[in-house]
Motif scaffolding. Structure first.
Motif, PDB file in Angstrom:
ATOM      1  N   PRO A  91     -12.491  18.578 -10.785  1.00 34.12           N
ATOM      2  CA  PRO A  91     -12.382  17.881 -12.070  1.00 34.12           C
ATOM      3  C   PRO A  91     -11.902  18.873 -13.113  1.00 34.12           C
ATOM      4  CG  PRO A  91     -14.596  17.682 -11.127  1.00 34.12           C
ATOM      5  CD  PRO A  91     -13.862  18.643 -10.282  1.00 34.12           C
ATOM      6  N   ARG A  92     -11.084  18.421 -14.034  1.00 27.60           N
ATOM      7  CA  ARG A  92     -10.616  19.342 -15.062  1.00 27.60           C
ATOM      8  C   ARG A  92     -10.116  18.599 -16.285  1.00 27.60           C
ATOM      9  NH1 ARG A  92      -5.168  21.648 -12.570  1.00 27.60           N
ATOM     10  NH2 ARG A  92      -4.755  20.022 -11.070  1.00 27.60           N
ATOM     11  N   PRO A  93      -9.907  19.366 -17.359  1.00 24.92           N
ATOM     12  CA  PRO A  93      -9.498  18.705 -18.598  1.00 24.92           C
ATOM     13  C   PRO A  93      -8.062  18.202 -18.554  1.00 24.92           C
ATOM     14  CG  PRO A  93      -9.752  21.084 -18.927  1.00 24.92           C
ATOM     15  CD  PRO A  93     -10.066  20.823 -17.510  1.00 24.92           C
ATOM     16  N   LEU A  94      -7.759  17.314 -19.476  1.00 26.16           N
ATOM     17  CA  LEU A  94      -6.417  16.717 -19.558  1.00 26.16           C
ATOM     18  C   LEU A  94      -5.622  17.373 -20.682  1.00 26.16           C
ATOM     19  CD1 LEU A  94      -7.847  14.109 -18.227  1.00 26.16           C
ATOM     20  CD2 LEU A  94      -6.311  12.839 -19.695  1.00 26.16           C
ATOM     21  N   ASP A 113      -8.734  15.156  -4.162  1.00 28.03           N
ATOM     22  CA  ASP A 113      -8.158  15.260  -5.502  1.00 28.03           C
ATOM     23  C   ASP A 113      -9.125  14.581  -6.463  1.00 28.03           C
ATOM     24  OD1 ASP A 113      -6.657  15.422  -7.750  1.00 28.03           O
ATOM     25  OD2 ASP A 113      -4.930  14.295  -7.005  1.00 28.03           O
ATOM     26  N   ALA A 114     -10.084  15.363  -6.942  1.00 32.75           N
ATOM     27  CA  ALA A 114     -11.161  14.776  -7.753  1.00 32.75           C
ATOM     28  C   ALA A 114     -10.634  14.053  -9.005  1.00 32.75           C
ATOM     29  CB  ALA A 114     -12.185  15.847  -8.118  1.00 32.75           C
ATOM     30  N   PRO A 115      -9.697  14.632  -9.782  1.00 34.31           N
ATOM     31  CA  PRO A 115      -9.244  13.909 -10.982  1.00 34.31           C
ATOM     32  C   PRO A 115      -8.637  12.544 -10.653  1.00 34.31           C
ATOM     33  CG  PRO A 115      -8.523  16.193 -11.069  1.00 34.31           C
ATOM     34  CD  PRO A 115      -9.110  15.973  -9.713  1.00 34.31           C
ATOM     35  N   SER A 133     -20.773  14.471  -8.595  1.00 32.30           N
ATOM     36  CA  SER A 133     -20.394  13.821  -7.328  1.00 32.30           C
ATOM     37  C   SER A 133     -19.695  14.816  -6.410  1.00 32.30           C
ATOM     38  CB  SER A 133     -19.451  12.649  -7.568  1.00 32.30           C
ATOM     39  OG  SER A 133     -19.777  11.986  -8.738  1.00 32.30           O
ATOM     40  N   LEU A 134     -18.910  15.706  -6.997  1.00 30.87           N
ATOM     41  CA  LEU A 134     -18.200  16.684  -6.168  1.00 30.87           C
ATOM     42  C   LEU A 134     -19.195  17.603  -5.448  1.00 30.87           C
ATOM     43  CD1 LEU A 134     -15.604  18.057  -5.183  1.00 30.87           C
ATOM     44  CD2 LEU A 134     -15.639  19.445  -7.248  1.00 30.87           C
ATOM     45  N   THR A 135     -20.238  17.999  -6.168  1.00 31.92           N
ATOM     46  CA  THR A 135     -21.250  18.867  -5.557  1.00 31.92           C
ATOM     47  C   THR A 135     -21.860  18.163  -4.337  1.00 31.92           C
ATOM     48  OG1 THR A 135     -21.728  19.674  -7.761  1.00 31.92           O
ATOM     49  CG2 THR A 135     -23.336  20.213  -6.067  1.00 31.92           C
ATOM     50  N   ALA A 136     -22.208  16.884  -4.538  1.00 31.45           N
ATOM     51  CA  ALA A 136     -22.814  16.122  -3.429  1.00 31.45           C
ATOM     52  C   ALA A 136     -21.811  15.998  -2.277  1.00 31.45           C
ATOM     53  CB  ALA A 136     -23.235  14.749  -3.929  1.00 31.45           C
ATOM     54  N   PRO A 141     -12.227  14.624 -19.785  1.00 35.42           N
ATOM     55  CA  PRO A 141     -12.388  13.196 -19.502  1.00 35.42           C
ATOM     56  C   PRO A 141     -13.859  12.804 -19.439  1.00 35.42           C
ATOM     57  CG  PRO A 141     -11.518  14.387 -17.589  1.00 35.42           C
ATOM     58  CD  PRO A 141     -11.647  15.383 -18.691  1.00 35.42           C
ATOM     59  N   SER A 142     -14.135  11.523 -19.684  1.00 36.61           N
ATOM     60  CA  SER A 142     -15.533  11.066 -19.765  1.00 36.61           C
ATOM     61  C   SER A 142     -16.277  11.303 -18.451  1.00 36.61           C
ATOM     62  CB  SER A 142     -15.572   9.589 -20.131  1.00 36.61           C
ATOM     63  OG  SER A 142     -14.806   8.884 -19.172  1.00 36.61           O
ATOM     64  N   TRP A 143     -15.535  11.295 -17.317  1.00 37.93           N
ATOM     65  CA  TRP A 143     -16.199  11.420 -16.010  1.00 37.93           C
ATOM     66  C   TRP A 143     -16.376  12.881 -15.584  1.00 37.93           C
ATOM     67  CZ3 TRP A 143     -12.369  14.026 -13.558  1.00 37.93           C
ATOM     68  CH2 TRP A 143     -11.062  13.755 -13.953  1.00 37.93           C
ATOM     69  N   TYR A 144     -15.977  13.834 -16.442  1.00 36.83           N
ATOM     70  CA  TYR A 144     -15.907  15.247 -16.055  1.00 36.83           C
ATOM     71  C   TYR A 144     -17.183  15.778 -15.375  1.00 36.83           C
ATOM     72  CZ  TYR A 144     -15.112  20.299 -16.626  1.00 36.83           C
ATOM     73  OH  TYR A 144     -14.965  21.636 -16.406  1.00 36.83           O
ATOM     74  N   GLU A 145     -18.346  15.518 -15.958  1.00 32.65           N
ATOM     75  CA  GLU A 145     -19.598  16.058 -15.373  1.00 32.65           C
ATOM     76  C   GLU A 145     -20.285  15.051 -14.445  1.00 32.65           C
ATOM     77  OE1 GLU A 145     -20.749  19.017 -15.269  1.00 32.65           O
ATOM     78  OE2 GLU A 145     -19.689  20.059 -16.871  1.00 32.65           O
ATOM     79  N   SER A 146     -19.730  13.852 -14.318  1.00 33.53           N
ATOM     80  CA  SER A 146     -20.473  12.773 -13.632  1.00 33.53           C
ATOM     81  C   SER A 146     -20.585  12.998 -12.127  1.00 33.53           C
ATOM     82  CB  SER A 146     -19.786  11.442 -13.881  1.00 33.53           C
ATOM     83  OG  SER A 146     -18.499  11.455 -13.277  1.00 33.53           O
TER      84      SER A 146
END
Ligand code: B12
Ligand code: SF4
Length: 500
Positions: free
Chosen positions: A11-14, A50-52, A60-63, A495-500
């Motif tokens: 995940p990363r910024p836009l 490709d998480a983004p 979610s990526l950690t899991a 993005p809003s989902w960045y830490e989700s």
């Protein structure tokens, strides 16, 4: 159990001037290397995450990494998302993976990232052959196996070892067909207004020029002794047609984003490809980074007209500077007003093409007066969208200073090609000058261009222009607000989902 190789885009910024629908393109490098691995090893599971594109945040990526437990993880980020790259590397290591980093950023800070302890091997330059040899060497498990292969850096005790450079792939037609099936292809450009059905595709690799500030010709350059020289390679028309057929017919892609550093560097392949597309009745919207002098050359040969007829509708031109001293300093060439001529040509003969021009400021010796003049001059030529980018000392260019590495990658957050206003340095001062120009400097040519974009008959052009104005004012307004409330500037959008 089978080993797994996972290419991971975290995940990363836009970038704030990209809409969420076109901010993430299919990671072509990963797709190409993934297929090379699949071809070479039948006992290796290869995947791309490709998480983004999936709007998958860190939680979610950690899991997901814990669940997958990959044997190898490959990462490759821009400098601006180095922090995310290293965060992903740390997670991957915690789940027991060997971490491999590559691309035009990590390849130029190999010592630094290897010493961070999060990365095991760095791949330099072109990846397809190296990654296959690397997996073989890692399976062998000895430092000797790594030492004898080309194109990597790794740590042996306290020492960072860089092996001999790898030769470039001579014939790009031998590249594996990218593993599109490992990507969520339908997601790219899905919510985009102007790039619906986006696909990434490369005509060739490298560039014929050697602009001083650019990493791209170096990344795919040829070694002469210890020196890198520019080297351009292109695919054949047949190979390109095969890729386009797969993208359009199998994956329903409807917009081709050429990722080439300089799409029109080769004098004949783009034109021949366009002729072939037209013969097959395949007109498809396309965007590309192009050089002004080659635009003029291709107009003379007829190739430009063919490319545009076949769908090339968005051209990005690195104009960099108007005055000759700046162009010389940057080794840009184009000293005979080629940029101006090319833009007038495009505006008059091909008004359907949307042009984006970028200029560089913050060169050694730049002053607020010079930047104000650059701003005014930039609007003397017809461009649909104009960007001013601070000279960015990217690793791999002569402007990079090793002491800029802070151990975490946080300092690289400013390598985002955006105006930064806070602080007292020259860059901040010049950025503030530009902000004032954006708001208050309205030479009549600029006003005309602005209004023309706003009320353009072509809905796509109108939409891009309006959105850009909105995004720019939002960006500048936010920067002013951050200064007023004393908040540290973070120029990219999380993005809003960045830490989700
Ligand atoms: C498409 C693209 C975008 C798209 C999509 C980005 C995305 N994240 O999805 C858009 C337009 C949105 C974009 C935005 C930005 N981009 Co951009 N982008 C590109 C571009 C044109 C193509 C990348 C590509 O697919 N190349 C084709 C592949 C095949 O080549 P490759 O990446 O070099 O890969 C090969 C090797 O390098 C190596 N390799 C690469 N990765 C890895 C990983 C591993 C593990 C291994 C082993 C090997 C390896 O093997 C590959 C195959 O041989 C490149 C320029 C370029 N031509 O590469 C710039 C580029 C990557 N972008 C750049 C920048 C600065 C940005 C922005 C910050 C600003 C901007 N707008 O330009 C933003 C930030 C994006 C973000 N955080 O999301 C810079 C990065 C410079 C740097 N060192 O940091 C580049 C190099 C352009 C430049 N002007 O210098 N970008
Ligand atoms: S023309 Fe573009 S891609 Fe080629 S070296 Fe110059 S900036 Fe880089």
């Amino acid at each position: 159990m089978k080993e797994t190789f996972l290419f991971l885009r975290p995940p990363r910024p836009l970038w704030p001037f990209n809409g969420p629908g076109s901010a993430f393109w299919p990671p072509l490098a990963f797709a190409s290397m993934a297929e090379a691995l699949r071809r070479a090893f039948c006992d290796l599971d290869v995947a791309i995450l490709d998480a983004p594109a999936l709007q998958m945040g860190w939680k979610s990526l950690t899991a997901e990494l814990r669940r997958r437990q990959p044997t190898y993880v490959g990462i490759g980020e821009e400098a601006v998302s180095c922090v995310e790259g290293l965060r992903a590397a740390k997670l991957a290591k915690e789940s027991g993976a060997t971490v491999i980093a590559g691309g035009c950023f990590f390849g130029n800070v190999a010592g630094e990232v290897l010493n961070s302890g999060q990365v095991d091997v760095v791949v330099h330059g072109e990846g397809e052959i190296t990654i296959v040899e690397l997996v073989t060497a890692l399976r062998d498990g000895t430092a000797q196996a790594l030492r004898t292969m080309r194109g990597i850096s790794f740590r042996s005790g306290e020492e960072v070892i860089r092996t001999e450079p790898r030769e470039l792939i001579a014939d790009l037609d031998t590249l594996p067909m990218p593993a599109y099936d490992l990507l969520p292809m339908e997601r790219y450009g899905q919510r985009s207004r102007n790039h619906v059905g986006l696909a990434a595709i490369e005509l060739g690799r490298g560039c014929s020029c050697a602009c001083e500030f650019c990493v791209l010709w170096r990344q795919m350059g040829k070694y002469r002794g210890n020196r890198i020289v520019p080297h351009l390679r292109v695919k054949s028309v047949e190979r390109l047609m095969e890729e386009i057929r797969i993208l359009t017919d199998r994956y329903d892609r409807r917009f081709l984003g050429w990722v080439d550093p300089c799409f029109n560097a080769h004098e004949s392949i783009p034109g021949k490809l366009a002729d072939r597309l037209l013969r097959e009745g395949r007109q498809i919207p396309q965007s590309a980074w192009v050089r002004a002098d080659y635009v003029l050359r291709d107009e003379a040969s007829g190739a430009l007209a063919a490319c545009i007829e076949a769908g090339l509708c968005e051209m990005y031109l690195g104009i960099e500077r108007v005055e000759k001293e700046g162009l010389k300093l940057l080794h840009k060439g184009n000293l005979q007003d080629e940029s101006e001529k090319a833009l007038w040509l495009l505006a008059r003969r091909y008004p359907q093409v949307f042009t984006v021009g970028s200029f560089i400021y913050n060169l050694p010796g730049d002053s607020p007066e010079m930047v104000r003049k650059l701003f005014r001059d930039a609007f003397r030529v017809p461009i649909d969208m104009t960007f001013f980018i601070p000279l960015t000392p990217l690793p791999g260019t002569p402007f990079w200073r090793e002491d800029a590495w802070d151990g975490t990658g946080e300092a690289m957050r400013e390598f985002d090609f955006l105006l930064h206003f806070q602080g007292e340095g020259l860059k901040a001062k010049l950025s503030r000058t530009l902000m004032m120009c954006y708001w208050f400097s309205w030479p009549k040519e600029r006003l005309k261009q602005f209004l023309a974009g706003f009320v353009a008959r072509d809905a796509r052009r109108r939409s891009i222009c309006r959105r850009n104005v909105a995004r720019f004012n939002w960006y500048l307004g936010r920067a002013v607000w951050n200064s007023i409330v004393g908040r540290r500037e973070f120029a990219m959008n999380l993005p809003s989902w960045y830490e989700s």
